[in-house]
Design a protein around this motif. Structure first.
Motif, PDB file in Angstrom:
ATOM      1  N   LEU A 148      -3.251   3.328  -0.811  1.00 48.11           N
ATOM      2  CA  LEU A 148      -3.734   2.804  -2.083  1.00 48.11           C
ATOM      3  C   LEU A 148      -2.950   1.546  -2.456  1.00 48.11           C
ATOM      4  CD1 LEU A 148      -3.948   6.190  -4.043  1.00 48.11           C
ATOM      5  CD2 LEU A 148      -5.764   5.024  -2.764  1.00 48.11           C
ATOM      6  N   PRO A 149      -3.637   0.510  -2.977  1.00 44.57           N
ATOM      7  CA  PRO A 149      -2.962  -0.747  -3.279  1.00 44.57           C
ATOM      8  C   PRO A 149      -2.038  -0.655  -4.495  1.00 44.57           C
ATOM      9  CG  PRO A 149      -5.252  -0.832  -4.008  1.00 44.57           C
ATOM     10  CD  PRO A 149      -5.085   0.472  -3.283  1.00 44.57           C
ATOM     11  N   ALA A 150      -0.933  -1.389  -4.405  1.00 48.11           N
ATOM     12  CA  ALA A 150       0.013  -1.488  -5.521  1.00 48.11           C
ATOM     13  C   ALA A 150       0.634  -2.879  -5.466  1.00 48.11           C
ATOM     14  CB  ALA A 150       1.097  -0.425  -5.412  1.00 48.11           C
ATOM     15  N   ARG A 151       0.873  -3.471  -6.618  1.00 48.28           N
ATOM     16  CA  ARG A 151       1.467  -4.817  -6.641  1.00 48.28           C
ATOM     17  C   ARG A 151       2.897  -4.771  -7.123  1.00 48.28           C
ATOM     18  NH1 ARG A 151      -1.647  -9.014  -5.108  1.00 48.28           N
ATOM     19  NH2 ARG A 151      -3.859  -8.509  -5.242  1.00 48.28           N
ATOM     20  N   VAL A 152       3.727  -5.596  -6.459  1.00 51.87           N
ATOM     21  CA  VAL A 152       5.106  -5.759  -6.902  1.00 51.87           C
ATOM     22  C   VAL A 152       5.080  -6.456  -8.263  1.00 51.87           C
ATOM     23  CG1 VAL A 152       7.324  -6.851  -6.407  1.00 51.87           C
ATOM     24  CG2 VAL A 152       5.971  -5.839  -4.542  1.00 51.87           C
ATOM     25  N   THR A 153       5.856  -5.909  -9.194  1.00 51.43           N
ATOM     26  CA  THR A 153       5.821  -6.346 -10.591  1.00 51.43           C
ATOM     27  C   THR A 153       7.239  -6.536 -11.101  1.00 51.43           C
ATOM     28  OG1 THR A 153       3.910  -4.893 -10.816  1.00 51.43           O
ATOM     29  CG2 THR A 153       4.866  -5.718 -12.849  1.00 51.43           C
ATOM     30  N   PHE A 173       0.841  -1.190   0.000  1.00 55.61           N
ATOM     31  CA  PHE A 173       0.000   0.000   0.000  1.00 55.61           C
ATOM     32  C   PHE A 173       0.881   1.247   0.000  1.00 55.61           C
ATOM     33  CE2 PHE A 173      -2.582  -3.418   1.482  1.00 55.61           C
ATOM     34  CZ  PHE A 173      -3.823  -3.174   0.908  1.00 55.61           C
ATOM     35  N   GLY A 174       0.632   2.118  -0.951  1.00 53.21           N
ATOM     36  CA  GLY A 174       1.349   3.383  -1.020  1.00 53.21           C
ATOM     37  C   GLY A 174       0.468   4.475  -0.454  1.00 53.21           C
ATOM     38  N   GLU A 175       1.058   5.320   0.395  1.00 53.62           N
ATOM     39  CA  GLU A 175       0.256   6.384   0.998  1.00 53.62           C
ATOM     40  C   GLU A 175       0.307   7.635   0.133  1.00 53.62           C
ATOM     41  OE1 GLU A 175      -0.285   6.602   5.333  1.00 53.62           O
ATOM     42  OE2 GLU A 175       0.598   8.593   5.135  1.00 53.62           O
TER      43      GLU A 175
END
Lengths: 119, 368
Positions: free
Chosen positions: B352-357, B344-346
């Motif tokens: 807000l969600p974010a996925r490692v890619t 989650f990035g603030e």
């Protein structure tokens, strides 16, 4: 149409004020990639941060030009933020606000005054 | 912008309608009338011309220079074949990164390209340890990048078609020497061209006259390199990040690692070599925010939506025009670094969600 020193335009529509950013502001921002719109029925005081605009370069805000309540937001901008660059002073309005006294708009710049302001 | 230096192509940028900004002590074009998004797309579809003359060009021409340079970088310099180029890093005693650079073997000398913001410090660093350091101050540096780069450049210099990725060579155009490498920093096939300053504008205009070629500013250079998963010095890597933390292990050849013939012998070797074996305390990862809001540099990263303390931070982030979505890179502990990990990035107070890619976000198209 009226203009603020924060590069917003204001247009009266019935008893509402429609708010957007000027073509000049859109050009300065560059390609807009994300718009965060306020919640309908949210109340804002003059100067409150209402929207966030992210361009390829940076994030910036739209501040409430007057005190009032949000009655409608332009959902098209969530899907297509680039509309801000295509039609800043037309289809790319951000929100409509209900305000107590429309005469407060008289305090803002006319189009000619705004042109002088950014010249 | 009175204290800023200008490249020899300053007049060209202005005549093309560039918006100029301060960058690393230079007045540089951030964009032209096409705009960042258009310039980015043009480079991926055709060919973009970049003025990178602010970067440092340095010749190491003395006997013993390759051996001496190996004391400053964890890279196999002696094994770099003539006519080839290699990515490298200047490290410090703590294993941090002082700068990233390109090293080319041009036969009777090595040719280095270093970052603009670091070039004074790099030159001083080199002069303290390597014989015969000659900063090149009379040549411009251009990058021509994109799928049409070869066809465009070959009209002026036909033999560039024979080059493959990371080849370097001297070519003659009209009566001047061009030092050309088949490389760049966009993830695209392309070239970097070092040219005497007095001919640079004529050469650049000859390229810009071609239909495929458009001038590209720093704005698109940044989004192109971010999509390609490439580190920007001062942001994704600096003196506080090690090569292993940055995921630049591939830049450290076996011969300089534990058990190699020329193991260690560069600043910070103890830490870097042990991290190569045992891993680092954090890793650079790619991130795909799940919404449309970009996560910019500095965005705190959390392992859970309600976590009290961040596990890391974004070091580069923005919108990827070719990806069509926001993208970012940042540092997280190994436990959060696996692809598909949800973080989650603030952003403006919201998690807000974010996925490692996996990196790169955009497949590279180098001509290997």
């Amino acid at each position: 149409m009226k203009f603020t020193e924060e590069h917003e335009w204001l247009r009266v529509e019935g008893d509402l004020v429609v708010v957007g950013i000027t073509e000049h502001a859109a050009e300065q921002l560059g390609d807009v990639v994300f718009v965060e719109l306020p919640e309908v029925e949210a109340q804002f005081a003059k100067g409150d941060e209402v929207c966030v605009i992210e361009s390829v370069k940076a994030a910036s805000d739209i501040l409430a030009p007057v005190e009032g309540e949000i009655v409608e937001v332009n959902e098209a901008l969530s899907e297509n933020p680039g509309l801000v660059n295509e039609d800043a002073q037309g289809d790319a309005w951000f929100f409509k606000m209900k305000i107590d006294d429309l005469s407060v708009l008289d305090t803002f710049m006319s189009e000619d005054e705004y042109k002088d302001f950014i010249a | 912008m009175t204290d800023l230096k200008r490249t020899c192509l300053h007049g060209l940028h202005l005549s093309l309608g560039a918006k100029m900004v301060p960058f690393a002590g230079y007045e540089m074009p951030v964009q032209y009338p096409m705009g960042v998004m258009g310039e980015h797309q043009h480079t991926r579809a055709q060919a973009g011309l970049f003025d990178v003359s602010h970067m440092g060009q340095i010749i190491l021409g003395a006997r013993g220079a390759p051996e001496a340079l190996e004391t400053l970088v964890p890279v196999d310099v002696l094994g770099l074949a003539e006519g080839r180029q290699r990515y490298a890093l200047f490290t410090n005693d703590a294993g941090g990164i002082l700068d990233d650079l390109m090293i080319a073997n041009r036969g009777d000398h090595l040719f280095l390209v270093v970052n603009a913001a670091c070039k004074a410090a790099d030159t001083e660093h080199l002069m303290a340890h390597v014989p015969g350091v000659e900063p090149v101050t009379d040549r411009a540096l251009l990058a021509l990048q994109g799928p049409a780069a070869e066809a465009a450049l070959a009209r002026l210099v036909p033999r560039v078609s024979e080059m493959r990725f990371m080849d370097v060579g001297t070519h003659v155009w009209t009566d001047v020497e061009l030092w050309i490498s088949r490389s760049g920093y966009t993830g695209e096939d392309g070239f970097e061209i070092s040219i005497p300053e007095e001919r640079a504008e004529t050469f650049a205009r000859a390229l810009l006259d071609m239909d495929e070629v458009a001038p590209i500013g720093l704005g698109a250079r940044d989004s192109l390199r971010l999509e390609a998963g490439l580190c920007l010095y001062g942001h994704d890597i600096d003196t506080t990040t090690t090569p292993v933390e940055a995921g630049l292990n591939w830049a450290i050849q076996k011969v300089r690692r534990k058990g190699g013939d020329r193991e260690g012998g560069f600043p910070g070797a103890d830490r870097i070599l042990s991290e190569l074996v045992g891993g680092a305390a954090r890793r650079r990862v790619g991130l795909r925010p799940e919404g449309r809001a970009p996560m910019r540099e500095g965005t705190a990263l959390f392992a859970a939506e309600d976590a009290a303390e961040p596990v890391g931070a974004v070091t580069s982030g923005g919108f990827g025009p070719s990806v069509g979505a926001p993208i970012a890179m940042g540092y997280v502990p190994p436990g959060q670094a696996a692809p598909d990990t949800l973080l989650f990035g603030e952003v403006r107070g919201k998690r807000l969600p974010a996925r490692v890619t996996p990196l790169p976000f955009q497949p590279t198209t180098y001509r290997k």
